[in-house]
Design a protein around this motif. Structure first.
Motif, PDB file in Angstrom:
ATOM      1  N   LEU A 132      -7.557  -9.487   8.505  1.00  0.00           N
ATOM      2  CA  LEU A 132      -6.306  -9.789   7.845  1.00  0.00           C
ATOM      3  C   LEU A 132      -5.128  -9.427   8.751  1.00  0.00           C
ATOM      4  O   LEU A 132      -5.145  -8.409   9.439  1.00  0.00           O
ATOM      5  N   ASN A 133      -4.107 -10.262   8.713  1.00  0.00           N
ATOM      6  CA  ASN A 133      -2.904 -10.034   9.491  1.00  0.00           C
ATOM      7  C   ASN A 133      -1.976  -9.129   8.678  1.00  0.00           C
ATOM      8  O   ASN A 133      -1.333  -9.576   7.726  1.00  0.00           O
ATOM      9  N   LEU A 134      -1.912  -7.866   9.032  1.00  0.00           N
ATOM     10  CA  LEU A 134      -1.184  -6.884   8.238  1.00  0.00           C
ATOM     11  C   LEU A 134       0.037  -6.337   8.981  1.00  0.00           C
ATOM     12  O   LEU A 134      -0.066  -5.948  10.142  1.00  0.00           O
ATOM     13  N   ARG A 135       1.149  -6.283   8.266  1.00  0.00           N
ATOM     14  CA  ARG A 135       2.324  -5.566   8.770  1.00  0.00           C
ATOM     15  C   ARG A 135       2.338  -4.140   8.221  1.00  0.00           C
ATOM     16  O   ARG A 135       2.803  -3.215   8.870  1.00  0.00           O
ATOM     17  N   ASN A 136       1.856  -4.003   6.991  1.00  0.00           N
ATOM     18  CA  ASN A 136       1.732  -2.697   6.337  1.00  0.00           C
ATOM     19  C   ASN A 136       0.265  -2.439   6.027  1.00  0.00           C
ATOM     20  O   ASN A 136      -0.536  -3.381   5.942  1.00  0.00           O
ATOM     21  N   PRO A 137      -0.131  -1.195   5.812  1.00  0.00           N
ATOM     22  CA  PRO A 137      -1.485  -0.935   5.318  1.00  0.00           C
ATOM     23  C   PRO A 137      -1.698  -1.683   4.000  1.00  0.00           C
ATOM     24  O   PRO A 137      -0.738  -1.926   3.257  1.00  0.00           O
ATOM     25  N   LEU A 138      -2.920  -2.058   3.726  1.00  0.00           N
ATOM     26  CA  LEU A 138      -3.255  -2.781   2.498  1.00  0.00           C
ATOM     27  C   LEU A 138      -4.351  -2.028   1.759  1.00  0.00           C
ATOM     28  O   LEU A 138      -5.443  -1.851   2.283  1.00  0.00           O
ATOM     29  N   CYS A 139      -4.043  -1.569   0.541  1.00  0.00           N
ATOM     30  CA  CYS A 139      -5.001  -0.795  -0.262  1.00  0.00           C
ATOM     31  C   CYS A 139      -5.696  -1.692  -1.275  1.00  0.00           C
ATOM     32  O   CYS A 139      -5.082  -2.135  -2.259  1.00  0.00           O
ATOM     33  N   PHE A 140      -6.963  -1.970  -1.043  1.00  0.00           N
ATOM     34  CA  PHE A 140      -7.791  -2.618  -2.044  1.00  0.00           C
ATOM     35  C   PHE A 140      -8.235  -1.528  -3.025  1.00  0.00           C
ATOM     36  O   PHE A 140      -8.680  -0.461  -2.596  1.00  0.00           O
ATOM     37  N   PHE A 141      -8.110  -1.779  -4.325  1.00  0.00           N
ATOM     38  CA  PHE A 141      -8.550  -0.753  -5.253  1.00  0.00           C
ATOM     39  C   PHE A 141      -9.104  -1.368  -6.536  1.00  0.00           C
ATOM     40  O   PHE A 141      -8.800  -2.515  -6.887  1.00  0.00           O
ATOM     41  N   ASP A 142      -9.907  -0.577  -7.213  1.00  0.00           N
ATOM     42  CA  ASP A 142     -10.494  -0.988  -8.489  1.00  0.00           C
ATOM     43  C   ASP A 142     -10.562   0.232  -9.395  1.00  0.00           C
ATOM     44  O   ASP A 142     -10.765   1.361  -8.919  1.00  0.00           O
ATOM     45  N   ILE A 143     -10.396  -0.005 -10.672  1.00  0.00           N
ATOM     46  CA  ILE A 143     -10.377   1.080 -11.656  1.00  0.00           C
ATOM     47  C   ILE A 143     -11.353   0.783 -12.771  1.00  0.00           C
ATOM     48  O   ILE A 143     -11.467  -0.358 -13.237  1.00  0.00           O
ATOM     49  N   GLU A 144     -12.085   1.810 -13.189  1.00  0.00           N
ATOM     50  CA  GLU A 144     -12.875   1.763 -14.411  1.00  0.00           C
ATOM     51  C   GLU A 144     -12.202   2.709 -15.399  1.00  0.00           C
ATOM     52  O   GLU A 144     -11.715   3.776 -15.007  1.00  0.00           O
ATOM     53  N   ALA A 145     -12.157   2.320 -16.675  1.00  0.00           N
ATOM     54  CA  ALA A 145     -11.415   3.112 -17.647  1.00  0.00           C
ATOM     55  C   ALA A 145     -12.188   3.225 -18.955  1.00  0.00           C
ATOM     56  O   ALA A 145     -13.250   2.626 -19.130  1.00  0.00           O
ATOM     57  N   THR A 146     -11.622   4.004 -19.878  1.00  0.00           N
ATOM     58  CA  THR A 146     -12.260   4.207 -21.183  1.00  0.00           C
ATOM     59  C   THR A 146     -12.161   2.967 -22.059  1.00  0.00           C
ATOM     60  O   THR A 146     -12.841   2.852 -23.077  1.00  0.00           O
ATOM     61  N   GLY A 147     -11.297   2.041 -21.686  1.00  0.00           N
ATOM     62  CA  GLY A 147     -11.109   0.803 -22.443  1.00  0.00           C
ATOM     63  C   GLY A 147     -10.056  -0.044 -21.758  1.00  0.00           C
ATOM     64  O   GLY A 147      -9.711   0.189 -20.603  1.00  0.00           O
ATOM     65  N   ILE A 148      -9.501  -1.003 -22.486  1.00  0.00           N
ATOM     66  CA  ILE A 148      -8.546  -1.938 -21.882  1.00  0.00           C
ATOM     67  C   ILE A 148      -7.147  -1.816 -22.462  1.00  0.00           C
ATOM     68  O   ILE A 148      -6.281  -2.643 -22.174  1.00  0.00           O
ATOM     69  N   ASN A 149      -6.906  -0.787 -23.274  1.00  0.00           N
ATOM     70  CA  ASN A 149      -5.572  -0.555 -23.814  1.00  0.00           C
ATOM     71  C   ASN A 149      -4.776   0.270 -22.814  1.00  0.00           C
ATOM     72  O   ASN A 149      -5.065   1.457 -22.604  1.00  0.00           O
ATOM     73  N   ILE A 150      -3.785  -0.335 -22.198  1.00  0.00           N
ATOM     74  CA  ILE A 150      -3.038   0.316 -21.125  1.00  0.00           C
ATOM     75  C   ILE A 150      -2.350   1.584 -21.605  1.00  0.00           C
ATOM     76  O   ILE A 150      -2.239   2.573 -20.877  1.00  0.00           O
ATOM     77  N   THR A 151      -1.892   1.580 -22.856  1.00  0.00           N
ATOM     78  CA  THR A 151      -1.166   2.725 -23.388  1.00  0.00           C
ATOM     79  C   THR A 151      -2.072   3.893 -23.724  1.00  0.00           C
ATOM     80  O   THR A 151      -1.768   5.045 -23.414  1.00  0.00           O
ATOM     81  N   TYR A 204      16.483  -1.377 -29.363  1.00  0.00           N
ATOM     82  CA  TYR A 204      16.138  -0.518 -28.221  1.00  0.00           C
ATOM     83  C   TYR A 204      15.444   0.756 -28.698  1.00  0.00           C
ATOM     84  O   TYR A 204      14.397   1.142 -28.173  1.00  0.00           O
ATOM     85  N   GLU A 205      16.026   1.402 -29.710  1.00  0.00           N
ATOM     86  CA  GLU A 205      15.441   2.638 -30.240  1.00  0.00           C
ATOM     87  C   GLU A 205      14.076   2.380 -30.851  1.00  0.00           C
ATOM     88  O   GLU A 205      13.153   3.186 -30.701  1.00  0.00           O
ATOM     89  N   TRP A 206      13.923   1.225 -31.499  1.00  0.00           N
ATOM     90  CA  TRP A 206      12.627   0.880 -32.095  1.00  0.00           C
ATOM     91  C   TRP A 206      11.553   0.760 -31.019  1.00  0.00           C
ATOM     92  O   TRP A 206      10.444   1.276 -31.186  1.00  0.00           O
ATOM     93  N   MET A 207      11.892   0.121 -29.915  1.00  0.00           N
ATOM     94  CA  MET A 207      10.917  -0.020 -28.833  1.00  0.00           C
ATOM     95  C   MET A 207      10.638   1.314 -28.154  1.00  0.00           C
ATOM     96  O   MET A 207       9.490   1.624 -27.824  1.00  0.00           O
ATOM     97  N   MET A 208      11.673   2.114 -27.945  1.00  0.00           N
ATOM     98  CA  MET A 208      11.481   3.400 -27.275  1.00  0.00           C
ATOM     99  C   MET A 208      10.624   4.347 -28.104  1.00  0.00           C
ATOM    100  O   MET A 208       9.908   5.202 -27.562  1.00  0.00           O
ATOM    101  N   ASN A 209      10.658   4.211 -29.412  1.00  0.00           N
ATOM    102  CA  ASN A 209       9.839   5.057 -30.297  1.00  0.00           C
ATOM    103  C   ASN A 209       8.519   4.395 -30.676  1.00  0.00           C
ATOM    104  O   ASN A 209       7.703   4.987 -31.383  1.00  0.00           O
ATOM    105  N   GLY A 210       8.334   3.163 -30.222  1.00  0.00           N
ATOM    106  CA  GLY A 210       7.148   2.406 -30.606  1.00  0.00           C
ATOM    107  C   GLY A 210       5.977   2.579 -29.651  1.00  0.00           C
ATOM    108  O   GLY A 210       6.051   3.301 -28.661  1.00  0.00           O
ATOM    109  N   ASP A 211       4.898   1.882 -29.961  1.00  0.00           N
ATOM    110  CA  ASP A 211       3.654   1.983 -29.197  1.00  0.00           C
ATOM    111  C   ASP A 211       3.689   0.996 -28.025  1.00  0.00           C
ATOM    112  O   ASP A 211       2.934   0.016 -27.977  1.00  0.00           O
TER     113      ASP A 211
END
Length: 267
Positions: free
Chosen positions: A3-22, A241-248
Motif C-alpha cells: 500500500l502507498n502510505l503517507r501516514n501509518p495505517l491501522c487495520f483493526f477489528d473489535i469483538e464486543a458483548t453485542g451490537i449496541n454502541i451505547t 437539545y436537553e431531551w437528547m442530552m438526557n436520552g439514550d
C-alpha cells in the motif's frame, strides 16, 4: 504489492458483548499497524467488559465470562491504544458502522482523547459492497482465494481484512466507482486519501442520528424532526437539545450536537 502510505495505517477489528454502541463493551481488539516504510506492528488484547457476555455473542467469538474475568478493562489499556493509533489512519471491514463508533465510545468513557475526525477511514467493506456486494468471508475467498481460519476472532478477521484491501487496490486500480444511483464517486487508487473519500459516509455522528445534506448542513436523521436542519430545530425547540442530552444516545452523538449548538452561539 504494498500500500502507498503517507501516514501509518491501522487495520483493526473489535469483538464486543453485542451490537449496541451505547450499552455494549469491547471484549477483544486487534490492530495491525502498517508503517510507510513497510514495517508492521501488532497489538491485541482480550478485555474484561465489566458486564456479562451474552451466550448468543459468545457463540460467535468464543469468549465467555470466565475467559475475561482476569483480563484488563478497556480503561486500563486506553492510553496504550491511543498512543498506538496516534498519527495513523484507520482501516477495517465494516468499521464505519460498528468498530469505530464503539471504539470512540470506549475512549470517551475512559476520558482518553481519540480524534477520529483527523484520521482517514478506509472501509474495505464499503469498497467490497460497491464493487462486489458480499461479506468478509466471501471477500477473502473472492480476493485472496482462501478460507479464513478462526473466523470471528479479532486477530483472524483483522489479518483477512488487510489481505482483502491489498487485493482490492491491486484488482481495481484505475477503475471508476459509482453508487446505487450511478453517480461517480471516484477511481480506485493506491492512495489512502482517495480510498477515504470513496468509502466516507454522510453522517455527522458515528451512530448516524445526524447527517449532512447536499449543502453540507447537518440534519436530523431520526424521529419527529427527521430531515430538518439541526440548527433550525435547536433554535425553535431548545428543549429538544436537553431531551437528547438526557436520552439514550451515544456520547459521540451528544458531543456533536453540543458542538453544533455552541457554533450557533458563536455566530
Amino acid at each position: 504489492m504494498k500500500l502507498n502510505l503517507r501516514n501509518p495505517l491501522c487495520f483493526f477489528d473489535i469483538e464486543a458483548t453485542g451490537i449496541n454502541i451505547t450499552h455494549d463493551r469491547i471484549i477483544e481488539i486487534a490492530v495491525i499497524k502498517m508503517m510507510p516504510n513497510g514495517d508492521v506492528l501488532r497489538k491485541s488484547n482480550v478485555l474484561n467488559p465489566g458486564i456479562p457476555i451474552p451466550e448468543e455473542t459468545a457463540l460467535i467469538h468464543g469468549l465467555r465470562d470466565d475467559d475475561v474475568k482476569d483480563k484488563p478493562s478497556f480503561k486500563e489499556v486506553a492510553k496504550e491504544y491511543a498512543r498506538f493509533f496516534e498519527g495513523a489512519d484507520l482501516a477495517g471491514f465494516a468499521i464505519q458502522k460498528f468498530d469505530v463508533p464503539i471504539l470512540v465510545e470506549e475512549f470517551l468513557r475512559a476520558d482518553v482523547e481519540f480524534d477520529y475526525q483527523r484520521k482517514k477511514i478506509i472501509d474495505a467493506q464499503k469498497i467490497f459492497h460497491l464493487m462486489e456486494k458480499r461479506t468478509l468471508t466471501a471477500a477473502y475467498r473472492f480476493y485472496v482465494g482462501k478460507e479464513i481460519k478462526n473466523s470471528h476472532t479479532a486477530e483472524a478477521d483483522t489479518q483477512a481484512t488487510l489481505e482483502v484491501l491489498l487485493a482490492q487496490v491491486e484488482r481495481y486500480d484505475g477503475q471508476t466507482v459509482t453508487d446505487g444511483l450511478n453517480r461517480k464517486l471516484g477511481e480506485i487508487k493506491n492512495d489512502m486519501e482517495v480510498l477515504h473519500k470513496i468509502t466516507a459516509t454522510d453522517t455527522v455522528d458515528l451512530a448516524g442520528r445526524m447527517i449532512f445534506n447536499q449543502k453540507g448542513e447537518e440534519m436530523f436523521n431520526f424521529g419527529k424532526h427527521k430531515s430538518r436542519l439541526v440548527t433550525e430545530v435547536l433554535k425553535q425547540e431548545p428543549a429538544y437539545y436537553e431531551w437528547m442530552m438526557n436520552g439514550d444516545f451515544p456520547m459521540d452523538t451528544k458531543r456533536k450536537l453540543t458542538e453544533i449548538k455552541l457554533r450557533g452561539f458563536k455566530k
